[in-house]
Design an enzyme around this catalytic site. Structure first.
Site, PDB file in Angstrom:
ATOM      1  N   THR B 489      12.692 -57.593 -61.490  1.00  0.00           N
ATOM      2  CA  THR B 489      12.796 -57.931 -60.077  1.00  0.00           C
ATOM      3  C   THR B 489      11.510 -58.482 -59.502  1.00  0.00           C
ATOM      4  O   THR B 489      11.518 -59.010 -58.391  1.00  0.00           O
ATOM      5  CB  THR B 489      13.184 -56.667 -59.294  1.00  0.00           C
ATOM      6  OG1 THR B 489      12.308 -55.615 -59.712  1.00  0.00           O
ATOM      7  CG2 THR B 489      14.610 -56.270 -59.582  1.00  0.00           C
ATOM      8  N   LEU B 668       6.755 -58.420 -49.505  1.00  0.00           N
ATOM      9  CA  LEU B 668       5.539 -58.749 -50.256  1.00  0.00           C
ATOM     10  C   LEU B 668       5.588 -60.178 -50.783  1.00  0.00           C
ATOM     11  O   LEU B 668       4.557 -60.840 -50.874  1.00  0.00           O
ATOM     12  CB  LEU B 668       5.356 -57.762 -51.417  1.00  0.00           C
ATOM     13  CG  LEU B 668       5.088 -56.309 -50.996  1.00  0.00           C
ATOM     14  CD1 LEU B 668       5.194 -55.381 -52.194  1.00  0.00           C
ATOM     15  CD2 LEU B 668       3.707 -56.188 -50.347  1.00  0.00           C
ATOM     16  N   PRO B 670       8.392 -63.465 -50.529  1.00  0.00           N
ATOM     17  CA  PRO B 670       9.714 -63.920 -50.080  1.00  0.00           C
ATOM     18  C   PRO B 670      10.549 -64.555 -51.195  1.00  0.00           C
ATOM     19  O   PRO B 670      11.778 -64.578 -51.102  1.00  0.00           O
ATOM     20  CB  PRO B 670       9.390 -64.934 -48.981  1.00  0.00           C
ATOM     21  CG  PRO B 670       7.964 -65.285 -49.149  1.00  0.00           C
ATOM     22  CD  PRO B 670       7.286 -64.128 -49.819  1.00  0.00           C
ATOM     23  N   LYS B 671       9.896 -65.050 -52.236  1.00  0.00           N
ATOM     24  CA  LYS B 671      10.670 -65.679 -53.318  1.00  0.00           C
ATOM     25  C   LYS B 671      11.368 -64.618 -54.171  1.00  0.00           C
ATOM     26  O   LYS B 671      12.585 -64.687 -54.395  1.00  0.00           O
ATOM     27  CB  LYS B 671       9.742 -66.536 -54.186  1.00  0.00           C
ATOM     28  CG  LYS B 671      10.486 -67.392 -55.195  1.00  0.00           C
ATOM     29  CD  LYS B 671       9.537 -68.078 -56.161  1.00  0.00           C
ATOM     30  CE  LYS B 671       9.145 -69.456 -55.679  1.00  0.00           C
ATOM     31  NZ  LYS B 671       8.338 -70.183 -56.692  1.00  0.00           N
ATOM     32  N   GLU B 743      18.238 -52.335 -53.167  1.00  0.00           N
ATOM     33  CA  GLU B 743      19.623 -51.895 -53.109  1.00  0.00           C
ATOM     34  C   GLU B 743      20.381 -52.320 -51.859  1.00  0.00           C
ATOM     35  O   GLU B 743      21.607 -52.419 -51.870  1.00  0.00           O
ATOM     36  CB  GLU B 743      19.673 -50.370 -53.271  1.00  0.00           C
ATOM     37  CG  GLU B 743      19.413 -50.006 -54.710  1.00  0.00           C
ATOM     38  CD  GLU B 743      18.905 -48.600 -54.906  1.00  0.00           C
ATOM     39  OE1 GLU B 743      19.719 -47.756 -55.277  1.00  0.00           O
ATOM     40  OE2 GLU B 743      17.700 -48.346 -54.710  1.00  0.00           O
TER      41      GLU B 743
END
Lengths: 328, 783
Positions: B489, B668, B670-671, B743
């Site tokens: 992630t 932290l 945005p991508k 989540e």
């Protein structure tokens, strides 16, 4: 997986010769069905005979129609201009199947011989009359959501052929050319190639031991030129059909001169519906006619606990496909 | 100098650094070139051999014997391990004492190969070890197992199943039957009463990378385990308890994880059995689960039904919510997702009550799966709110604003921050919600019906704590370490960004190391806790570095800061300087070189969530709220908007537009954050429309345990997705203000789809997944 030997055959004679000596050996082309089944310990051939070098290639116009070599790949055939032009439904049936990677690997002959996706057949822990004759069919009282409603028996309700291509081939009277171990060729209409399960669901085709599919020939016809393949599934791609319809119509002045109908996803084999064709022929190309044809096509349906929806779904799929072809 | 408060990073040059920038993944190149090593890829462990499970055909029975003669004779076979000869463990999880000693890391209260009992289909009954994978696989087919078969219980719906009320669930602090006010009475007298039941199929996490373990005993009392785990510290602790070894003698390594979604949050039987197999054969053993085995080895989201009763005024103001859940659990555990949590807190409602029932069946135990409880719970409450909106003639957003919870109704505590109204407003704007036709079934596109639906999302900020170490070199490079895991992630990337800003150097000068229990211990990457906890730890460890260097500077006669008070010194982009006179100061490199310091190390514990909210943290945010310590309810919020095209004759549903707007504290990166939200929403669309594992209703064995037959979304199922974040500053969460976003994106997702289908067709589908057969069935009913 068991140990096995691997041989490349350069000619049909060599390939069939090996199977004469070793009847439990298996031919391998793209391997997209065979290797899956070997990895699941469903098939344990001691020898694989690679037939990719066999000269069963080419897509060409013949006097009998378009002839497709059995070793051609799904992607190449599906995109071939002659097929797209003369048999749109056949092209679509290929390109709506599987994934690009699988279509690049899988051969036409192998596609015709692909095995059922019935979850009970695909897991060796389950009883299955098709895999182990006489062991029983838990699908009949179990998870039959995806399974067949036409041509089924008390022994087996699997869609023996779960794919798309043979549905379109069945609609348009394709003929298979087969070659046996003596080098002798015979021609079998695809509608007579598959066997209904009856009491012997393990016997799926008329192919003799060691016999190879050499080519498929589809006769050119107006109803084939004006055709479509409609496939309904739970996701937009890479899924087998819950129901599908290959249809072709020759409509002149609003009247259907000839019609071809086959259903997928609902039959124990690719389901050519001459009943539906009979209803359509000579009638106006209207929704009422299409609806009547759909009713006729599903008249013999035998739904089970969880696949009753397929009756309506197949009817609606067929009506929609006919509407698309008729431009209605 | 003592650091007596957790500095609020949000207040230190928020725009100056790389935090908040869309940095491309720092591990991207390693992944696409194959250099990234996953757990099953440590093939250079010397003498590595291979283990394969032999699994049970039946779901219930007793092993009466084995015929191993042929398997033992097969080439390359080193051992055939069964309950009869597996090396004994110090502790097993099947007793209360064992469970306690092993801790949270093992959720499953039964270990295969420790008894002759078969409790579920495909349960491992033997572990075959051979010199190659293929030989182990083949030998496993030769092993014959004799079983006295019994008739299994299949699910809570099985007539044989006995429902019971678990006083306490295996996992989760929530009391089983939360209650506020008198919901029964309030419901009975409510002018509007809505009652509906919702069904959920079994779903599986199906990470791209199935579970795998390599166990290497480097000494008789020391083992290194390469394992697909989301939490190496938990795994290390659980394994050390089971093996009877000190924690430091068990090393757990996981440098890359191919997804987890919760199924790698616990230690499962295959890991400990592989370790025991390695002990038995005296060589390192690798065991990689097959895809079918993945369906029965690492849990799933349980089959369940929920009945929600909603009482409201004629105007649509909530009066009472009553929630009941019934689900299947395994023969030995009491696991159930706590769906009631989100029903309890999403809207302002004075009366609430919830009940949970379980039934034991012959199934593998279920486990956490992305937003456990919130995902299915939100389906019930968000469909019910949609029903209420139609009932009283309000727009779906209006009904939610009418019942907006200004504080947490479940606890009465104020929110630490809540930007849900902003999410609704921005989402509506992006989607064009104002153009929505309020009438059902009124919009057509060709043969399809078009519908728009929306739903609220929320996910709690759990409490986490973990350590990190920062080593800053005089040459301007740094190594940053925390025993975290990156599920794929972006943990590597976002923590690199935090370290860069904390140390005042560029990301390319930083190597962030994670995934090894030899590193500072930290929290499991689950519950959306990793980013918040690890970023805080790293930030604070960097402060430790600056404190150490400040001490050196003020004692160094050659430093411009000589004899300054440490408290008067600040660090800006790696420069130590006087707060009052920034021109007086120096770069850390100059200071360290003069002091002959090759490097300096900082270590710190980062804390995150309401459990660690401190009076100082509250003070730091607002000088008037010093008494609020530990008094906030902490949650992320968001809103999903969905357009579907429903074919009423073919039963197909296609999502054609999607907008998610999320308020999750500080973002932290945005991508990577956008990817997280897209991934979770796609996960939710899959659960809404196609995902479901089927269990044979007589034999209790899965019939579609493969990725060909268990459908997850393909590219063609997913439209362009719009994802935005609301800029949110939460001073109470932690040093970084990060809430975590792993989540929240699956919460409310299936309801948004279901609500869009209702808008399209006028039919409410309450059983997931909403497949064509169910749509056709609904279309036959009157709207």
């Amino acid at each position: 997986m068991n140990d096995f030997s691997y041989t490349q055959a350069a000619t049909a004679k060599e390939a069939t010769g090996i199977l004469k000596d070793q009847p439990t050996a298996a031919y391998i082309a793209g391997g997209t069905t065979l290797l899956d089944m070997m990895k699941a310990n469903l098939l344990e051939p001691p020898q694989l005979v690679d037939i990719n070098s066999l000269p069963f290639k080419g897509i060409e116009q013949t006097k009998d129609g378009l002839r497709i070599g059995a070793m051609e790949r799904m992607s190449a055939v599906g995109e071939h201009p002659l097929l797209v032009q003369q048999f749109p439904a056949v092209s679509q049936s290929l390109l709506l199947a599987a994934s690009p990677q699988l279509r690049n690997m899988a051969s036409i002959g192998g596609n015709i011989l692909q095995r059922t996706r019935c979850g009970y057949f695909r897991d060796a822990a389950f009883p299955c009359n098709k895999r182990v004759p006489g062991s029983g069919c838990p699908a009949i009282a179990g998870d039959n959501h995806n399974l067949a409603i036409l041509g089924v028996s008390e022994s087996c309700i699997a869609n023996s052929y779960p794919g798309d291509l043979s549905v379109a081939l069945a609609a348009f009277d394709a003929v298979l050319t087969l070659e046996n171990q003596k080098g002798k060729q015979r021609r079998v209409p695809i509608t007579e190639f598959y066997l209904l399960p009856g009491k012997t669901p393990q016997k799926e085709t008329v192919l003799e031991p060691g016999e190879l599919i050499v080519a498929v020939t589809i006769p050119t016809a107006t109803h084939a030129q004006r055709s479509t393949y409609l496939k309904v599934r739970e996701r937009s791609s890479y899924a087998y059909a819950l129901a599908s319809a290959a249809v072709g119509l020759d409509v002149q002045g609003g009247t259907i001169r000839s019609a071809r109908v086959a259903l997928g996803g609902v039959g124990a084999q690719p389901w050519r519906s001459r009943e539906a064709e009979k209803v359509l022929t000579g009638q106006p190309a209207t929704e009422a006619t299409f609806r009547a044809a759909a009713t006729a096509a599903l008249r013999e349906a035998q739904p089970r606990s969880e696949n009753g929806y397929k009756v309506e779904l197949a009817q609606n799929t067929l009506v929609r496909a006919l509407q698309q072809v008729a431009g209605a | 100098m003592e650091l007596d408060i957790e500095p609020n990073f949000a207040d230190t040059n928020p725009k100056a650094g790389v935090v908040g920038q869309p940095l491309t993944r720092v591990d991207g190149r390693a992944k696409v070139t194959g250099a990234a090593k996953y757990s099953a890829e440590y093939n250079n462990v010397p003498g590595l051999v291979h283990g394969v499970f032999k699994t049970s055909d039946v779901a219930k029975g007793r092993i009466t014997g084995f015929d191993a003669s042929a398997a033992q004779r097969a080439p390359g076979v080193l051992a055939i391990l069964t309950h009869q000869n597996l090396p004994k463990l110090a502790i097993t999880p099947d007793t209360p004492e064992g469970k306690k000693a092993i801790g949270m890391g093992v959720q499953m209260g039964f270990l295969p190969l420790t008894s002759d009992q078969i409790y579920y289909a495909a349960q491992p009954v033997a572990l075959v070890v051979a010199d190659t994978l293929e030989r182990a696989q083949y030998a496993a087919t030769l092993l014959k197992v004799q079983v006295a078969t019994e008739v299994p219980t299949v699910s809570y719906q099985d007539p044989k199943a006995k429902l019971f009320d678990p006083t306490k669930l295996t996992v989760g602090k929530t009391e089983n039957q939360p209650k506020r006010g008198d919901a029964q009475t309030a419901f009975a007298s409510a002018p509007i009463q809505l009652t509906a039941t919702y069904h959920h199929a079994i779903t599986h996490h199906n990470p791209m990378e199935p579970g795998a373990t390599i166990a290497h005993w480097e000494a008789p009392d020391r083992v290194t385990v390469y394992d697909t785990t989301q939490g190496i510290t938990w795994t290390q602790k659980s394994l050390s308890a089971m093996l009877g070894l000190p924690v430091d003698q068990v090393r757990v390594v996981n440098k890359y994880l191919g997804g987890g979604f919760g199924c790698k949050g616990s230690t499962w039987p295959h890991t400990i059995l592989t370790i025991q197999a390695a002990k038995a054969v005296g060589r390192p053993v690798k065991l990689a689960l097959t895809r079918p085995q993945q369906f029965t080895s690492m849990g799933h989201r349980e089959d369940q039904e929920q009945t929600l009763r909603l009482g409201a005024t004629k105007e649509g103001k909530l009066l009472a919510l009553l929630h009941e859940k019934t689900s299947t659990t395994s023969a030995w555990d009491n696991y159930a997702e706590t769906n009631a949590k989100i029903v309890d807190l999403l809207y302002d409602c004075p009366h609430f009550e919830a009940q949970t029932q379980l039934a034991r069946a012959n199934v593998m135990t279920s486990t956490y799966m992305r937003a456990p409880g919130e995902a299915p719970g939100s389906f019930a409450i968000e469909c019910a709110m949609d029903d209420l909106a139609y009932r009283v003639g309000l727009d779906p957003i209006q009904i939610r604003l009418l019942n907006y919870a200004e504080k947490d109704p479940s606890t009465g505590k104020p929110w630490s921050s809540k930007s849900l109204k902003e999410c609704y407003a921005r989402g509506a704007e992006l989607f064009g919600w104002s153009k929505r036709n309020p009438k059902n079934g009124a919009t057509r596109a060709g043969k399809t019906l078009v519908g728009w639906g929306m739903a609220t999302a929320s996910y709690p900020v759990h409490s986490g704590q973990g350590n990190a170490r920062v080593r800053l070199y005089a040459d301007g490079h740094a190594v940053v370490q925390a025993g975290a895991t990156d599920l794929g992630t972006g943990t590597y990337t976002v923590i690199t960004q935090v370290a860069a800003d904390s140390l005042g150097i560029t990301p390319d000068k930083i190597r962030f190391e994670l995934g090894d229990s030899a590193l500072p211990s930290t929290i499991v990457s689950g519950g959306s806790m990793a980013a918040g906890t690890v970023s805080s730890s790293v930030y604070l460890a960097a402060q430790d570095v600056w404190q150490k260097l400040t001490k050196v500077a003020v004692l160094d006669k050659k430093s411009p800061l000589y004899q300054a008070k440490p408290a008067d010194v600040e660090v800006v982009k790696g420069r130590l300087q006087l707060k009052a006179n920034p021109s007086k100061g120096e770069e850390f490199a100059a200071l360290m070189q003069r002091a002959s310091m090759g490097d300096v190390e900082g270590i710190a514990t980062g804390r995150y969530g309401a459990g660690y909210e401190s009076a100082q943290a509250a003070l730091n945010a607002s000088k008037t709220k010093k008494d609020d310590a530990g008094e906030h309810s902490m949650h992320s919020f968001g809103a999903h908007f969905c357009e579907v095209h429903v074919d009423p004759e073919l039963g197909t549903v296609r999502v054609t537009r999607w907008v998610s707007v999320v308020a999750g504290g500080r973002i932290l990166n945005p991508k990577t954050a956008r990817s997280q939200i897209m991934g979770g929403s796609i996960f939710g669309i899959g659960a809404a429309l196609m995902e479901g594992t089927n269990r044979d209703p007589n034999l209790a064995r899965y019939t579609n345990a493969s990725l060909a037959d268990y459908h997850v979304c393909v590219n063609l199922d997913i439209p362009d997705m719009t994802v935005e974040f609301i800029d949110e500053h939460d001073p109470y969460i932690n040093a970084m203000g990060v809430k975590g976003i792993g989540e929240i994106s699956i919460v409310g997702t299936s309801a948004a789809v279901g609500n869009a289908i209702f808008h399209a067709t006028g039919r409410r589908l309450r059983a997931l997944p909403i497949t064509p057969d169910k749509v056709l069935d609904a279309m036959r009913q009157p709207a």
